[in-house]
Design an enzyme around this catalytic site. Structure first.
Site, mmCIF file in Angstrom:
data_model
loop_
_atom_site.group_PDB
_atom_site.id
_atom_site.type_symbol
_atom_site.label_atom_id
_atom_site.label_comp_id
_atom_site.label_asym_id
_atom_site.label_seq_id
_atom_site.Cartn_x
_atom_site.Cartn_y
_atom_site.Cartn_z
ATOM 1 N N THR A 12 0.819 -1.220 0.000
ATOM 2 C CA THR A 12 0.000 0.000 0.000
ATOM 3 C C THR A 12 0.847 1.261 0.000
ATOM 4 O O THR A 12 0.477 2.272 -0.599
ATOM 5 C CB THR A 12 -0.945 -0.006 1.227
ATOM 6 O OG1 THR A 12 -1.861 -1.083 1.062
ATOM 7 C CG2 THR A 12 -1.729 1.283 1.364
ATOM 8 N N ASP A 55 1.594 -6.338 -4.667
ATOM 9 C CA ASP A 55 0.793 -6.431 -3.461
ATOM 10 C C ASP A 55 1.408 -7.597 -2.685
ATOM 11 O O ASP A 55 1.714 -8.628 -3.289
ATOM 12 C CB ASP A 55 -0.663 -6.739 -3.825
ATOM 13 C CG ASP A 55 -1.569 -6.692 -2.622
ATOM 14 O OD1 ASP A 55 -2.461 -5.829 -2.597
ATOM 15 O OD2 ASP A 55 -1.411 -7.527 -1.708
ATOM 16 N N SER A 56 1.595 -7.466 -1.387
ATOM 17 C CA SER A 56 2.344 -8.520 -0.680
ATOM 18 C C SER A 56 1.609 -9.852 -0.675
ATOM 19 O O SER A 56 2.209 -10.891 -0.394
ATOM 20 C CB SER A 56 2.698 -8.089 0.744
ATOM 21 O OG SER A 56 1.574 -8.110 1.579
ATOM 22 N N THR A 87 1.636 -4.709 4.132
ATOM 23 C CA THR A 87 1.464 -5.181 5.512
ATOM 24 C C THR A 87 0.880 -6.592 5.594
ATOM 25 O O THR A 87 1.099 -7.289 6.578
ATOM 26 C CB THR A 87 0.537 -4.232 6.301
ATOM 27 O OG1 THR A 87 -0.726 -4.155 5.633
ATOM 28 C CG2 THR A 87 1.131 -2.844 6.425
ATOM 29 N N THR A 157 2.837 -9.805 14.235
ATOM 30 C CA THR A 157 1.710 -10.303 13.459
ATOM 31 C C THR A 157 0.798 -9.127 13.130
ATOM 32 O O THR A 157 0.740 -8.158 13.897
ATOM 33 C CB THR A 157 0.977 -11.431 14.238
ATOM 34 O OG1 THR A 157 0.072 -12.090 13.363
ATOM 35 C CG2 THR A 157 0.219 -10.936 15.454
ATOM 36 N N ARG A 233 -3.565 -25.180 13.614
ATOM 37 C CA ARG A 233 -3.938 -24.038 14.461
ATOM 38 C C ARG A 233 -5.071 -24.487 15.371
ATOM 39 O O ARG A 233 -6.239 -24.528 14.965
ATOM 40 C CB ARG A 233 -4.373 -22.839 13.603
ATOM 41 C CG ARG A 233 -3.244 -22.306 12.733
ATOM 42 C CD ARG A 233 -3.674 -21.065 11.980
ATOM 43 N NE ARG A 233 -3.970 -19.980 12.878
ATOM 44 C CZ ARG A 233 -5.118 -19.306 12.907
ATOM 45 N NH1 ARG A 233 -6.090 -19.607 12.061
ATOM 46 N NH2 ARG A 233 -5.304 -18.334 13.756
ATOM 47 N N GLN A 267 -4.698 -20.737 17.994
ATOM 48 C CA GLN A 267 -5.458 -19.651 17.366
ATOM 49 C C GLN A 267 -5.427 -18.403 18.251
ATOM 50 O O GLN A 267 -5.746 -17.307 17.787
ATOM 51 C CB GLN A 267 -6.905 -20.083 17.133
ATOM 52 C CG GLN A 267 -7.007 -21.170 16.074
ATOM 53 C CD GLN A 267 -8.412 -21.745 15.935
ATOM 54 O OE1 GLN A 267 -9.402 -21.056 16.171
ATOM 55 N NE2 GLN A 267 -8.496 -23.002 15.559
HETATM 56 N N1 ASP Z 1 -2.624 -5.447 0.298
HETATM 57 C C1 ASP Z 1 -1.552 -4.613 0.791
HETATM 58 C C2 ASP Z 1 -0.280 -5.439 0.767
HETATM 59 O O1 ASP Z 1 -0.050 -6.201 1.655
HETATM 60 C C3 ASP Z 1 -1.867 -4.126 2.167
HETATM 61 C C4 ASP Z 1 -0.841 -3.168 2.763
HETATM 62 O O2 ASP Z 1 0.219 -2.936 2.276
HETATM 63 O O3 ASP Z 1 -1.184 -2.593 3.825
HETATM 64 O O4 ASP Z 1 0.480 -5.321 -0.174
#
Ligand code: ASP
Length: 333
Positions: A12, A55-56, A87, A157, A233, A267
């Site tokens: 993001t 995008d991750s 993220t 996390t 989990r 969990q």
């Molecule tokens: N979808 C985004 C990612 O992980 C979310 C972010 O970066 O906050 O690339």
């Protein structure tokens, strides 16, 4: 002045507003970084490196290997590394790198943002400035720097989708805090042998979330010949159904008979799995399951992926899994 390598992987932080949502935008990004935060140059001599732009959610073990290699080939040239990353899977990549980059003597700081850098109320600017500053410190490990906290990468996390405080580290206090000054909470390592990059990962692994009414018929469809490990989990301290058609023990026995490692995590985010407390945990131990202790799911998964790529010995992997490799696990003193 310290030299920092700023590695771009996407997320993001590198996106721009698009209609009602956001989208990756490589051009907008490179412009913004140079023009909008000129103060960065007061903190360090920064070289930017566009490694990938994703995008991750689209990152996988191959990207982790590329990222580790990028740090490896640049290790001697820079004093610290900052990795811009989405993220969503940041905790996975940070965990994977914490095992790969062995004898690390420099900071490797992951950061990103909840709101794109191009938006007025973005958290990107603050996270980036903090991360660059962190990368100039004496920290000697992989960290996630977000919202004025630095967490050990393999303890963090993602806890929030909408809050600027996106990450937490339920079982370990932050390793650094950023206020008027930066407070490092971890002492420098003593003698550090030569740095090594050992990034390699196996994907012969599956994560299974236990839930009420989980059908054993569905688990029977899993082709265990394709797997070397399953992370389960469980509920609470290592609990799962034990009665009637939902009894999971026969499935664990089947895993054992196929030589598949069964690793138990919880969990619940806080505290550790204890397989001796309840009958289910004890039954799991009896059929050869191993405990993930207080590891996050991300830390446990990437650790097993890393160990599976290094050895064919189930015993060796099970033993190593239960020993801390990079501060990801608390052991009783
Ligand atoms: N979808 C985004 C990612 O992980 C979310 C972010 O970066 O906050 O690339």
């Amino acid at each position: 002045m310290k030299k920092i390598l700023l590695i771009q992987t996407g997320g993001t932080i590198a996106m721009s507003a698009k209609g009602e949502g956001v989208e990756l935008d490589p051009e907008a990004w490179s412009d913004l970084l140079i023009k909008q935060i000129p103060e960065l140059e007061e903190l360090a001599e920064i070289t930017t490196y566009p490694l990938f732009f994703e995008d991750s959610s689209d990152l996988n073990a191959e990207h982790w290997v590329n990222l580790a290699q990028c740090i490896d080939v640049n290790y001697e040239k820079y004093d610290g590394f900052v990795i811009l990353h989405g993220t969503d899977t940041m905790a996975y990549t940070a965990s994977a790198l914490s095992y790969s980059l062995q004898n690390l003597a420099k900071p490797v700081i992951f950061t990103g943002s909840q709101v794109p850098m191009s938006s007025v109320r973005s958290d990107a600017r603050r996270n980036l400035i903090n991360s660059i500053e962190m990368a100039t410190t004496e920290l000697q490990e992989v960290g996630i720097c977000f919202n004025d906290h630095v967490y050990r990468g393999n303890r963090a996390t993602k806890l929030s989708i909408g809050d600027f405080d996106a990450f937490g580290s339920p079982n370990l206090d932050p390793i650094a805090e950023i206020g008027l000054d930066i407070e490092l909470h971890v002492p420098p390592k003593k003698l550090i042998p030569a740095f090594e990059n050992n990034a390699a990962f196996s994907n012969e692994i599956f994560v299974l979330t236990v839930h009420p009414s989980l059908s054993m018929n569905i688990l029977d469809c899993l082709d265990l010949t394709k797997l070397k490990a399953i992370i389960v989990r469980t509920f609470g301290s290592g609990n799962f159904p034990m009665k009637g058609e939902y009894n999971m023990i026969p499935f664990f026995e089947k895993c054992r008979d196929h030589g598949v490692i069964v690793a138990i995590v919880s969990q619940a985010d806080y505290d550790a799995v204890n397989l001796t407390k309840y009958p289910a945990g004890r039954a799991a131990l009896n059929v050869g399951a191993v405990s993930g202790g207080d590891m996050t799911m991300e830390a446990a998964l990437t650790k097993l992926m890393f160990l599976l790529a290094r050895s064919d010995s189930k015993e060796y992997i099970e033993t190593q899994f239960q020993i801390p490799m990079a501060g990801e696990l608390t052991v009783d003193k």
